[in-house]
Design a protein around this motif. Sequence first.
Motif, mmCIF file in Angstrom:
data_model
loop_
_atom_site.group_PDB
_atom_site.id
_atom_site.type_symbol
_atom_site.label_atom_id
_atom_site.label_comp_id
_atom_site.label_asym_id
_atom_site.label_seq_id
_atom_site.Cartn_x
_atom_site.Cartn_y
_atom_site.Cartn_z
ATOM 1 N N THR A 40 0.898 -1.222 -0.106
ATOM 2 C CA THR A 40 0.062 0.022 -0.026
ATOM 3 C C THR A 40 0.814 1.246 -0.072
ATOM 4 O O THR A 40 0.368 2.255 -0.300
ATOM 5 N N THR A 41 2.015 1.183 0.334
ATOM 6 C CA THR A 41 2.999 2.561 0.324
ATOM 7 C C THR A 41 4.219 2.111 0.069
ATOM 8 O O THR A 41 4.722 0.824 0.166
ATOM 9 N N THR A 42 5.246 2.960 -0.184
ATOM 10 C CA THR A 42 6.585 2.739 -0.496
ATOM 11 C C THR A 42 7.341 2.701 0.933
ATOM 12 O O THR A 42 7.273 3.633 1.533
ATOM 13 N N PRO A 43 8.178 1.625 0.977
ATOM 14 C CA PRO A 43 8.909 1.531 2.573
ATOM 15 C C PRO A 43 9.809 2.289 2.363
ATOM 16 O O PRO A 43 10.448 2.960 1.504
ATOM 17 N N ASN A 44 10.060 2.962 3.491
ATOM 18 C CA ASN A 44 11.043 4.227 3.737
ATOM 19 C C ASN A 44 11.495 3.677 5.162
ATOM 20 O O ASN A 44 11.241 2.852 5.949
ATOM 21 N N PRO A 45 12.627 4.661 5.914
ATOM 22 C CA PRO A 45 13.221 4.272 6.894
ATOM 23 C C PRO A 45 12.139 4.150 8.131
ATOM 24 O O PRO A 45 12.409 3.497 8.997
ATOM 25 N N ALA A 46 11.274 5.065 8.083
ATOM 26 C CA ALA A 46 10.127 5.029 9.038
ATOM 27 C C ALA A 46 9.558 3.632 9.325
ATOM 28 O O ALA A 46 9.109 3.112 10.059
ATOM 29 N N ALA A 47 9.119 3.057 8.108
ATOM 30 C CA ALA A 47 8.431 1.883 7.786
ATOM 31 C C ALA A 47 9.214 0.689 8.343
ATOM 32 O O ALA A 47 9.048 -0.234 9.021
ATOM 33 N N LEU A 48 10.543 0.886 8.212
ATOM 34 C CA LEU A 48 11.242 -0.051 8.615
ATOM 35 C C LEU A 48 11.417 -0.083 10.067
ATOM 36 O O LEU A 48 11.690 -1.114 10.650
ATOM 37 N N SER A 49 11.702 1.163 10.706
ATOM 38 C CA SER A 49 11.754 1.545 12.301
ATOM 39 C C SER A 49 10.453 0.754 12.792
ATOM 40 O O SER A 49 10.463 0.154 13.956
ATOM 41 N N ALA A 50 9.082 0.769 12.159
ATOM 42 C CA ALA A 50 8.154 0.542 12.754
ATOM 43 C C ALA A 50 7.858 -1.092 12.800
ATOM 44 O O ALA A 50 7.313 -1.383 13.980
#
Length: 88
Positions: A64-74
Motif C-alpha cells: 500500500t505504501t513505499t517502504p522508507n526508513p520510518a516503515a523499517l523502524s516501525a
Amino acid sequence: MSEKLDKLRATLKKEQERRIKLNNRIAVLERRIQEEEAAEVSNMVRTANVTPEQLAALLRQSATTTPNPAALSAVGATFEKEVGADED
C-alpha cells in the motif's frame, strides 16, 4: 526431390536446432537471474537484521505504501553498516 528443396529442408533443420539451443540458453539465463535475485533479497534481509515476521510486515506495508526508513523502524528492522570494497 529437387536440390533446392533439400537445401531448404537442411537449412530449416539447422535453424530449428539453433532455436532449441537458444531456448535452452534462455532458460538457463532466466534461472540464473532468478537465483541471483533471490540471493540479493536474502542478503538485503540479512543486512537489515529482519526476522521473517518483520519481513512479512514490510511486504504487507509495501503493498500500500513505499517502504522508507520510518516503515523499517516501525517493524523493528535495524541495519548493519555495509563495508565497501575499499574499506578494509
